[in-house]
Scaffold this motif. Structure first.
Motif, short mmCIF file in Angstrom:
data_model
loop_
_atom_site.label_atom_id
_atom_site.label_comp_id
_atom_site.label_asym_id
_atom_site.label_seq_id
_atom_site.Cartn_x
_atom_site.Cartn_y
_atom_site.Cartn_z
N TYR A 195 0.64 -1.16 0.04
CA TYR A 195 0.69 0.03 -0.04
C TYR A 195 1.04 1.66 -0.14
O TYR A 195 1.53 0.95 0.91
N HIS A 196 0.63 2.50 -0.48
CA HIS A 196 1.37 3.78 -0.82
C HIS A 196 0.10 4.10 -0.18
O HIS A 196 -1.04 4.87 -0.29
N HIS A 197 1.16 5.44 0.28
CA HIS A 197 0.36 6.52 1.01
C HIS A 197 2.07 7.55 0.80
O HIS A 197 2.59 7.53 0.94
N GLN A 198 0.74 9.08 0.37
CA GLN A 198 1.41 9.64 0.23
C GLN A 198 1.90 10.97 1.12
O GLN A 198 3.10 12.01 0.69
N TRP A 199 1.54 10.58 2.32
CA TRP A 199 1.82 12.02 3.15
C TRP A 199 2.17 10.69 4.77
O TRP A 199 1.25 11.43 5.17
N CYS A 200 2.85 10.51 4.77
CA CYS A 200 3.48 9.73 6.16
C CYS A 200 5.44 9.70 6.15
O CYS A 200 5.25 8.71 5.52
N TYR A 201 5.20 10.43 8.07
CA TYR A 201 6.42 10.29 7.90
C TYR A 201 6.71 9.87 9.47
O TYR A 201 5.81 10.81 10.28
N GLY A 202 8.09 10.85 10.21
CA GLY A 202 7.69 11.21 11.84
C GLY A 202 7.53 10.46 12.27
O GLY A 202 7.36 8.65 11.98
N ARG A 203 6.58 10.39 13.07
CA ARG A 203 5.24 9.76 13.49
C ARG A 203 4.91 8.86 13.31
O ARG A 203 4.39 8.39 13.99
N LEU A 204 3.86 9.32 12.54
CA LEU A 204 2.85 8.87 11.76
C LEU A 204 2.74 7.62 11.01
O LEU A 204 1.79 6.55 11.31
N PRO A 205 4.17 6.63 10.64
CA PRO A 205 4.64 5.62 10.50
C PRO A 205 4.25 4.84 11.70
O PRO A 205 3.77 3.46 11.58
N LEU A 206 4.49 5.62 13.07
CA LEU A 206 4.82 4.28 14.43
C LEU A 206 3.42 4.31 14.88
O LEU A 206 2.63 3.11 15.46
N ILE A 207 2.84 5.68 14.49
CA ILE A 207 1.16 5.62 15.36
C ILE A 207 0.46 4.10 14.01
O ILE A 207 -0.31 4.46 14.83
N ALA A 208 0.98 4.47 13.14
CA ALA A 208 -0.56 3.68 12.44
C ALA A 208 0.00 2.26 12.48
O ALA A 208 -0.58 1.39 12.54
N ALA A 209 1.95 1.48 12.34
CA ALA A 209 2.11 0.14 12.58
C ALA A 209 1.05 0.13 14.02
O ALA A 209 0.74 -1.12 14.18
N ARG A 210 1.26 1.16 15.39
CA ARG A 210 0.60 0.30 16.67
C ARG A 210 -0.67 0.16 16.49
O ARG A 210 -1.71 -0.90 16.77
N ARG A 211 -1.07 1.15 15.35
CA ARG A 211 -2.91 0.90 15.06
C ARG A 211 -3.29 -0.33 14.57
O ARG A 211 -3.97 -1.32 14.28
N PHE A 212 -2.18 -0.39 12.77
CA PHE A 212 -2.42 -1.80 12.21
C PHE A 212 -1.97 -3.42 13.39
O PHE A 212 -2.67 -4.37 13.20
N ILE A 213 -0.93 -3.40 13.95
CA ILE A 213 -0.55 -4.17 15.15
C ILE A 213 -2.15 -4.81 15.93
O ILE A 213 -1.99 -6.39 16.76
N THR A 214 -2.30 -3.56 16.59
CA THR A 214 -3.69 -3.66 17.66
C THR A 214 -4.90 -4.40 16.48
O THR A 214 -5.70 -5.63 17.27
N LEU A 215 -5.03 -3.77 15.41
CA LEU A 215 -6.66 -4.35 14.11
C LEU A 215 -5.96 -6.04 14.59
O LEU A 215 -6.51 -6.61 14.90
N VAL A 216 -4.70 -6.78 13.53
CA VAL A 216 -4.64 -7.71 13.59
C VAL A 216 -4.71 -8.35 14.46
O VAL A 216 -4.75 -9.92 14.53
N LYS A 217 -4.10 -8.08 15.68
CA LYS A 217 -4.34 -9.15 17.01
C LYS A 217 -5.43 -8.94 17.39
O LYS A 217 -5.18 -10.76 18.40
N GLN A 218 -6.57 -8.76 17.53
CA GLN A 218 -7.65 -8.56 17.59
C GLN A 218 -8.35 -10.32 17.06
O GLN A 218 -8.09 -10.83 16.15
#
Length: 594
Positions: free
Chosen positions: A31-54
């Motif tokens: 997947y491509h994201h046009q505006w994702c850097y700095g803290r944003l990939p960390l925040i998104a990674a946390r959201r995704f890991i939480t989702l897949v562990k459900q």
């Protein structure tokens, strides 16, 4: 222009007709994201890991991974891996990186799934990139791994090593170096540093990917270490040493079934842990014997009384007649979740019986059964009332990406957002409770956010799809921990048939003309006809149809959101002429959907 970032999902997958039959890491989603850097990939990674562990989401991910085992050749060997081999976890990635509807933390970015999804066969560094990539190992979704990689330089203040796994801290510190005490005296620096550390800490307990894993997935890009360390965490994360009592239980259950004498074992079902071990033995029966039905009935009775009104028949090779004899003994008046997955004998006929028997059924899981997409579609068309209580219908027919909906639609969200962004999300089944919650999740940020934040949420057509894919949450359950039960398809012609719609036109703060309403359509090409309802009118119609009601507290919350939207954005109920004009406007904007 942009802070361009790509996200990749890898998993161990066996190749088709390979000389070496061992499963190896392959990319199964990108997947491509046009505006994702700095803290944003960390925040998104946390959201995704939480989702897949459900656990319910993890079950669907495992199913999609299993469905591609041994199916596709390596590299250019036929049959070729499709661009989106695992659409469900790829949708979860898009959800995590682009949308957050958590109360008080709403966030939206990106455009549509169609224009951001990438070919899983691409190289990890082949994307348009200037802010690195995120990679997840989802082989075992209950124990995923992550890393960040610099594949072409990061637009941060500090250089980091390229083509090697980076921790959350290594990645984010390229953008936010640790400030010294003097720098912390500047306005906002201390607060920013505290937030950066919070994002690092949020991933500190998660498994980090190794270079060898990347090299196996993309051997032309990464070089494995001279003495690679075999990663066994994904496959062995839940391994437990059985007790002596449990080791003796299996032969006891197998013998009891063989001789048809299970009464003594039935008395042990209520002992802690025994029911689970007995069920494991029963699942191992290739052809389920009638002599095991009495013991299974006791196990199910125990589960129904201890696991929140759930019946799990997954993995049991039961015949239709055996299921038919079991179901009435399981407390039919209180069952809300029924899992009938992984049974090649299960048919539409017994599905019809189950739907008739359980009036309070809310979640129905049908993964890897004999029921085809066409059969479930036809049952929805022929007997829609069977599904009036179902909020979550989990079947492969509703878990794949479709550019235009091809399944029967019972409810759809249709909207034009911001500066002409067409949005749609189609459901095969719904209840008033699921619609009320999804609209609350989607619309509450519009009544609370500032114009800048609202611009991001209204700029992506993903937001309604993400909102309406969510299962109904219980008291105290957060948005982050939600079940995602489907991948709602876009409808390119939502006004061409009969059914229920919620239609919204949401502008930015600088515009006016926000409109909304529940619409029951019966639209002919000329002239179109529609009946428009407010929330109270819609719920009244739902009651007349015989659908279960939504909780009063949830309804009141959504009512307040509509009041707030009217005060803040002059949002009003559609008039029929306005709605008819909107249908043409939606068609025009949809032709240039991005």
């Amino acid at each position: 222009m942009g802070q361009r970032h790509q996200v990749f999902l890898i998993a161990r997958v066996a190749a088709h007709n390979a000389a070496d039959t061992a499963a190896r890491y392959r990319c199964v989603g990108a997947y491509h994201h046009q505006w994702c850097y700095g803290r944003l990939p960390l925040i998104a990674a946390r959201r995704f890991i939480t989702l897949v562990k459900q656990k319910d989401n993890a079950e669907i991910i495992r199913e999609q991974l299993q469905s591609i085992q041994g199916k596709y050749g390596l590299g250019k060997t036929e049959p070729h891996m499709p661009a989106i081999p695992c659409p469900y976890p790829t949708f979860l990635v898009s959800s995590a990186f682009c949308i957050d509807l958590e109360a008080g933390h709403a966030y939206g970015s990106g455009v549509s799934f169609q224009n951001s999804v990438l070919d899983a066969n691409m190289g990890s560094g082949d994307g348009d990139n200037n802010d690195g990539i995120t990679v997840f190992d989802i082989t075992d979704p209950t124990n995923p791994a992550y890393c960040f990689v610099c594949v072409g330089g990061l637009e941060g203040e500090v250089a980091v090593g390229g083509w090697t796994p980076l921790t959350a801290e290594q990645y984010v510190r390229a953008y936010y170096p640790v400030p010294n005490e003097k720098q912390k005296e500047r306005e906002g620096v201390k607060e920013t540093e505290e937030d950066v550390q919070k994002r690092i800490d949020a991933l500190s307990g998660e498994r980090l990917m190794t270079l060898d894993m990347l090299a196996e997935a993309w051997p032309h890009e990464y070089s494995a270490a001279p003495n690679p360390t075999k990663d066994t965490a994904a496959s062995n994360s839940s391994t437990a040493v059985p007790s002596l009592a449990d080791l003796t239980l299996r032969p006891a259950v197998e013998h009891a079934i063989k001789v048809g004498e299970t009464e003594e074992l039935e008395g042990l079902v209520w002992m802690p842990g025994k029911a689970d071990h007995m069920k494991s033995v029963l699942r191992s029966q290739v052809s389920f014997p009638d002599s095991g039905l009495s013991l299974l009935a006791k196990v199910l009775e125990h589960e129904a009384g201890s696991t929140s009104n759930t019946i799990d028949l997954s993995g049991l090779a039961l015949s239709d007649s055996q299921i038919h004899s079991l179901l009435p003994s399981t407390g039919a008046d209180k069952i809300e979740l029924l899992n009938l997955s992984h049974n090649p004998n299960f048919t539409v006929d017994i599905l019809r019986t189950a739907l008739t028997l359980y009036p309070k059924l809310r979640r129905l899981v049908l993964l890897s059964t004999a029921i085809s997409d066409e059969q479930i579609h036809q049952l929805l068309v022929d007997e829609p009332k069977l599904f009036y209580s179902i909020e979550e219908l989990v079947h492969p027919a509703f878990l794949s990406w479709q550019n235009d909906v091809c399944y029967p639609v019972s409810f759809a969200y249709v909207g034009i957002h911001g500066y002409g962004v067409p949005s749609s999300a189609c459901l095969a089944t719904f209840t008033p409770a699921s619609v009320v919650q999804s609209l609350t999740d989607l619309l509450s940020p519009l009544a609370e956010l500032g114009e800048y934040e609202m611009y991001g949420l209204l700029g992506t057509s993903l937001a309604p799809q993400v909102a309406f894919a969510s299962g109904v949450r219980g008291e105290g359950e957060s948005w982050q921990d939600r079940r995602v039960h489907c991948f709602p398809a876009f409808n390119n012609a939502p006004f061409s048939g009969k059914g229920w719609l919620f239609v919204g036109q949401w502008e930015t703060m600088s515009q006016s003309g926000c409109r909304y309403g529940f619409v029951q359509t019966d639209l002919e090409p000329d002239p179109p006809r529609a009946t428009i309802y407010d929330l109270a009118g819609f719920l009244k119609e739902m009651a007349a149809e015989g659908r279960p009601p939504a909780a009063e507290s949830a309804v009141n919350k959504l009512e307040k959101i509509f009041v707030d939207l009217e005060q803040r954005q002059e949002a009003k109920l559609w008039t029929e002429p306005e709605f008819v004009t909107f249908t043409g406007k939606f068609t025009m904007y949809n032709m240039r959907r991005y």
